[in-house]
Design a protein around this motif. Structure first.
Motif, PDB file in Angstrom:
ATOM      1  N   GLU A  68     -40.181  32.319  30.581  1.00  0.00           N
ATOM      2  CA  GLU A  68     -39.053  32.932  31.270  1.00  0.00           C
ATOM      3  C   GLU A  68     -38.944  34.373  30.796  1.00  0.00           C
ATOM      4  O   GLU A  68     -38.967  34.640  29.587  1.00  0.00           O
ATOM      5  CB  GLU A  68     -37.750  32.187  30.989  1.00  0.00           C
ATOM      6  N   ASN A  69     -38.803  35.298  31.726  1.00  0.00           N
ATOM      7  CA  ASN A  69     -38.750  36.720  31.405  1.00  0.00           C
ATOM      8  C   ASN A  69     -37.355  37.284  31.675  1.00  0.00           C
ATOM      9  O   ASN A  69     -36.605  36.757  32.501  1.00  0.00           O
ATOM     10  CB  ASN A  69     -39.777  37.491  32.238  1.00  0.00           C
ATOM     11  N   GLY A  70     -37.031  38.358  30.956  1.00  0.00           N
ATOM     12  CA  GLY A  70     -35.761  39.040  31.177  1.00  0.00           C
ATOM     13  C   GLY A  70     -34.549  38.232  30.754  1.00  0.00           C
ATOM     14  O   GLY A  70     -33.474  38.355  31.363  1.00  0.00           O
ATOM     15  N   LEU A  71     -34.673  37.427  29.708  1.00  0.00           N
ATOM     16  CA  LEU A  71     -33.542  36.642  29.210  1.00  0.00           C
ATOM     17  C   LEU A  71     -32.559  37.559  28.482  1.00  0.00           C
ATOM     18  O   LEU A  71     -32.956  38.374  27.649  1.00  0.00           O
ATOM     19  CB  LEU A  71     -34.028  35.556  28.263  1.00  0.00           C
ATOM     20  N   GLU A  72     -31.279  37.418  28.788  1.00  0.00           N
ATOM     21  CA  GLU A  72     -30.255  38.261  28.184  1.00  0.00           C
ATOM     22  C   GLU A  72     -29.750  37.633  26.880  1.00  0.00           C
ATOM     23  O   GLU A  72     -29.368  36.469  26.853  1.00  0.00           O
ATOM     24  CB  GLU A  72     -29.082  38.441  29.149  1.00  0.00           C
ATOM     25  N   THR A  73     -29.752  38.429  25.813  1.00  0.00           N
ATOM     26  CA  THR A  73     -29.192  37.956  24.548  1.00  0.00           C
ATOM     27  C   THR A  73     -27.708  38.299  24.466  1.00  0.00           C
ATOM     28  O   THR A  73     -27.197  39.149  25.216  1.00  0.00           O
ATOM     29  CB  THR A  73     -29.925  38.584  23.353  1.00  0.00           C
ATOM     30  N   ASN A  74     -27.020  37.623  23.564  1.00  0.00           N
ATOM     31  CA  ASN A  74     -25.599  37.869  23.273  1.00  0.00           C
ATOM     32  C   ASN A  74     -24.695  37.677  24.485  1.00  0.00           C
ATOM     33  O   ASN A  74     -23.653  38.323  24.610  1.00  0.00           O
ATOM     34  CB  ASN A  74     -25.393  39.278  22.679  1.00  0.00           C
ATOM     35  N   ARG A  75     -25.102  36.782  25.372  1.00  0.00           N
ATOM     36  CA  ARG A  75     -24.292  36.446  26.543  1.00  0.00           C
ATOM     37  C   ARG A  75     -23.848  34.981  26.511  1.00  0.00           C
ATOM     38  O   ARG A  75     -23.434  34.449  27.541  1.00  0.00           O
ATOM     39  CB  ARG A  75     -25.090  36.722  27.825  1.00  0.00           C
ATOM     40  N   GLY A  76     -23.970  34.340  25.367  1.00  0.00           N
ATOM     41  CA  GLY A  76     -23.573  32.947  25.262  1.00  0.00           C
ATOM     42  C   GLY A  76     -24.566  31.979  25.869  1.00  0.00           C
ATOM     43  O   GLY A  76     -24.219  30.828  26.164  1.00  0.00           O
ATOM     44  N   LEU A  77     -25.831  32.420  26.022  1.00  0.00           N
ATOM     45  CA  LEU A  77     -26.839  31.597  26.671  1.00  0.00           C
ATOM     46  C   LEU A  77     -27.777  30.957  25.650  1.00  0.00           C
ATOM     47  O   LEU A  77     -27.965  31.474  24.551  1.00  0.00           O
ATOM     48  CB  LEU A  77     -27.664  32.440  27.652  1.00  0.00           C
ATOM     49  N   ASP A  78     -28.370  29.840  26.032  1.00  0.00           N
ATOM     50  CA  ASP A  78     -29.406  29.189  25.236  1.00  0.00           C
ATOM     51  C   ASP A  78     -30.715  29.208  26.012  1.00  0.00           C
ATOM     52  O   ASP A  78     -30.716  29.092  27.241  1.00  0.00           O
ATOM     53  CB  ASP A  78     -29.039  27.732  24.935  1.00  0.00           C
TER      54      ASP A  78
ATOM     55  N   LEU B  79     -29.623  32.347  22.252  1.00  0.00           N
ATOM     56  CA  LEU B  79     -30.150  33.697  22.485  1.00  0.00           C
ATOM     57  C   LEU B  79     -29.183  34.708  21.872  1.00  0.00           C
ATOM     58  O   LEU B  79     -28.231  35.169  22.509  1.00  0.00           O
ATOM     59  CB  LEU B  79     -30.323  33.945  23.984  1.00  0.00           C
ATOM     60  N   ILE B  80     -29.428  35.031  20.596  1.00  0.00           N
ATOM     61  CA  ILE B  80     -28.584  35.979  19.872  1.00  0.00           C
ATOM     62  C   ILE B  80     -29.486  37.019  19.210  1.00  0.00           C
ATOM     63  O   ILE B  80     -30.436  36.670  18.513  1.00  0.00           O
ATOM     64  CB  ILE B  80     -27.737  35.276  18.789  1.00  0.00           C
ATOM     65  N   SER B  81     -29.187  38.283  19.438  1.00  0.00           N
ATOM     66  CA  SER B  81     -29.913  39.368  18.765  1.00  0.00           C
ATOM     67  C   SER B  81     -28.910  40.266  18.058  1.00  0.00           C
ATOM     68  O   SER B  81     -27.706  40.165  18.271  1.00  0.00           O
ATOM     69  CB  SER B  81     -30.738  40.175  19.772  1.00  0.00           C
ATOM     70  N   TRP B  82     -29.406  41.144  17.214  1.00  0.00           N
ATOM     71  CA  TRP B  82     -28.513  42.034  16.488  1.00  0.00           C
ATOM     72  C   TRP B  82     -27.833  43.040  17.406  1.00  0.00           C
ATOM     73  O   TRP B  82     -26.683  43.407  17.193  1.00  0.00           O
ATOM     74  CB  TRP B  82     -29.289  42.774  15.401  1.00  0.00           C
ATOM     75  N   ASP B  83     -28.553  43.510  18.422  1.00  0.00           N
ATOM     76  CA  ASP B  83     -28.049  44.619  19.229  1.00  0.00           C
ATOM     77  C   ASP B  83     -27.783  44.264  20.690  1.00  0.00           C
ATOM     78  O   ASP B  83     -27.177  45.044  21.404  1.00  0.00           O
ATOM     79  CB  ASP B  83     -29.056  45.782  19.199  1.00  0.00           C
ATOM     80  N   GLY B  84     -28.271  43.132  21.140  1.00  0.00           N
ATOM     81  CA  GLY B  84     -28.191  42.832  22.562  1.00  0.00           C
ATOM     82  C   GLY B  84     -29.373  43.429  23.303  1.00  0.00           C
ATOM     83  O   GLY B  84     -30.000  44.393  22.856  1.00  0.00           O
TER      84      GLY B  84
END
Length: 533
Positions: free
Chosen positions: A373-383, A488-493
């Motif tokens: 899967e491409n273009g997954l958004e981090t820090n949006r409450g998604l798994d 899906l959690i990153s330091w910066d989003g």
């Protein structure tokens, strides 16, 4: 591993297994002991067998206990060094209880991180009033026994954090409790365990047992670190694989097993190596059913770019030569196919080393599935769902390969593994890095017998990263379903492109429900990011 054969003696049991032959038992009349667990860890015969008696698994960690309800804002709560079971008084001390499980059971993996001078870790077995195992500095590598290198991996940041992964099995008959005595600090903590049915005979670990088995532990360590590849009875087929073509090989009929599988790619343009290794799709069929369909680079645990891999089950040299040491039994027939979905060409050689194999009622087939899967958004409450498996199976391992578009670390998210009909995951970790046996984000590739990080291009974690983990004693058996997610959690989003491969043993009806079509492997790989190391 010691095994005992028992004849099935009831119709109900016959209906619960896969054939009319007797099952091979992972534990029978003989008790489960430190020695039998050491043998099981590298037992080729037991590897593809559903465990009898069945055991459940659990992963207890220090994850943030505000994570209670999936899909709510608190589900991604990230103070993952704060969780524990309770406080209690022991011999005049106040201790944090980190782990407290009833047996019979086995500790299969322990991970500690974070420099904690002045704190002591204690392991209590079977209701002990005082712990028989005391470890200073909250450091599992200081276990009071000489643990060989193959069973104890000190993380890359050990010199500053004392982070280590401990794979030495610790069986217990009744219960196990782990505590820490400096209650004013928070601690990252992981423990994986098996729990057997009541009445299963388990011999509790003692230091005396460990001392008596030091030579056996050393030999086990060498087997894990320097695995021998089965080389007898090779079946080979090779050809020049041109654009959009396939090479297919039929294996000998009968009750047999692939004991090692090698795929050699040569005479390839180095400029297209990374994409070409991903555009070779490996398909394996057993007894008329395809159970494997994965890009070659990902099947070997290398991921995007197909770098080198070195572990107990998976090996690759980063130049086109790959090897799998999973045993793959079949009853009647098997086929291996390598399909080239690209416009490029190369020489391909398949080599499968075969042995005879006795098929038991609880013998299972090897499976592997892949998705991207491409273009997954981090820090949006998604798994991100690494994969969901259906059918009675043994989860054997996984690979996460990705391109990180975020400015820095992308893997702050915890793993959740849900087994069968659980309402809350019995496996809940505290970060992608800890799941793959490293204290913090890796800054160099690393390997151990149980996997590692084949690729890490940038110390800030930008660009390409690959993690792989395979399982020996910490396998996860399940009866109906396994769901594996990462937060899906990153330091910066930002965004990440994720690809995951799962390895498991199951019957022919077992499946990964959300695999990607092979054409997704044609995804144009972004340019690599390199920094000075």
């Amino acid at each position: 591993m010691r095994t005992t054969l028992f004849y099935i003696c009831s119709l109900a049991t016959i209906l619960s297994v896969y054939s009319c032959k007797e099952p091979i038992y992972s534990s029978g009349k003989n008790p489960i002991t430190l020695e039998s667990l050491m043998e099981e860890m590298v037992s080729v015969e037991a590897e593809p067998c559903f465990p009898v008696p069945f055991f459940t698994t659990k992963h207890v960690s220090s994850y943030d206990r505000r994570s209670v309800i999936p899909g709510t804002p608190s589900w991604h709560a990230n103070r993952d060094n704060t969780g524990f079971v309770r406080y209690e008084a022991n011999n005049g001390r106040v201790e944090k209880v980190l782990f407290d499980e009833k047996g019979p059971g086995v500790l299969t993996r322990i991970l500690t991180t974070g420099g904690s001078d002045g704190a002591n870790l204690r392991i209590y077995f079977d209701g002990e009033k005082e712990a028989s195992i005391l470890l200073p500095a909250y450091d599992i590598s200081l276990f009071p026994l000489d643990i060989p290198e193959g069973l104890l991996y000190k993380h890359e940041h050990y010199s500053t954090t004392q982070g280590s992964s401990f794979y030495y099995p610790l069986p217990y008959a009744q219960s196990c409790k782990i505590t820490v005595d400096n209650v004013d600090r928070d601690y990252f903590f992981h423990t994986s365990c098996r729990t057997y049915p009541k009445g299963t005979k388990v011999q509790t670990f003692t230091l005396k047992d460990g001392e008596a088995l030091q030579d056996k532990a050393q030999k086990l360590s060498e087997q894990l670190m320097y695995p021998k590849t089965y080389t007898e009875n090779p079946e080979t087929k090779e050809a020049r694989l041109t654009a959009r073509s396939s090479l297919r090989m039929k294996l000998p009929d009968g009750e047999k097993a692939i004991r090692s599988l090698s795929i050699h790619v040569s005479e390839i343009d180095s400029a297209c190596y990374a994409s070409f290794m991903r555009n070779l799709i490996v398909k394996i069929s057993f007894d008329g059913v395809q159970t494997v369909c994965v890009p070659l680079s990902d099947l070997t645990g290398a991921g995007m770019g197909a770098p080198a891999v070195r572990s107990y089950y998976l090996e690759a040299d980063g130049k086109g030569h790959s090897k799998l040491r999973f045993v793959m039994p079949y009853q009647r027939e098997a086929h291996i196919e390598v399909e080239n979905i690209s416009e490029n060409s190369a020489d391909i050689k398949i080599e499968a080393c075969i042995s005879t194999w006795k098929w038991y009622a609880n013998t299972l087939y090897f499976h592997a599935g892949w998705k991207q899967e491409n273009g997954l958004e981090t820090n949006r409450g998604l798994d991100y769902n690494m994969g969901t498996l259906q059918g009675r199976s043994i989860f054997k391992g996984d690979m996460l390969s990705l391109y990180n578009h975020c400015p820095r670390w992308y893997g702050e998210g915890d793993e959740h593994i849900w087994i069968d009909h659980e309402e809350f995951p019995s496996h809940f970790g505290c970060g992608t890095e800890d799941y793959y046996n490293t204290t913090f984000a890796p800054i160099h590739p690393y390997f151990n017998p149980f996997g590692g990080a084949p690729r890490e291009d940038d110390e800030a974690s930008r660009g390409y990263n690959t993690f792989v983990r395979t399982r020996n004693l910490d396998i996860v058996p399940f009866n109906e379903r396994l769901q594996f997610d990462f937060e899906l959690i990153s330091w910066d989003g930002g965004q990440v492109d994720y690809a995951s491969t799962l390895f498991w043993y199951g019957d022919l009806k077992t499946k990964m429900t959300n695999i990607s079509d092979s054409k997704e492997a044609l995804y144009a790989l972004p340019p690599a990011i390199y920094t000075e190391k």
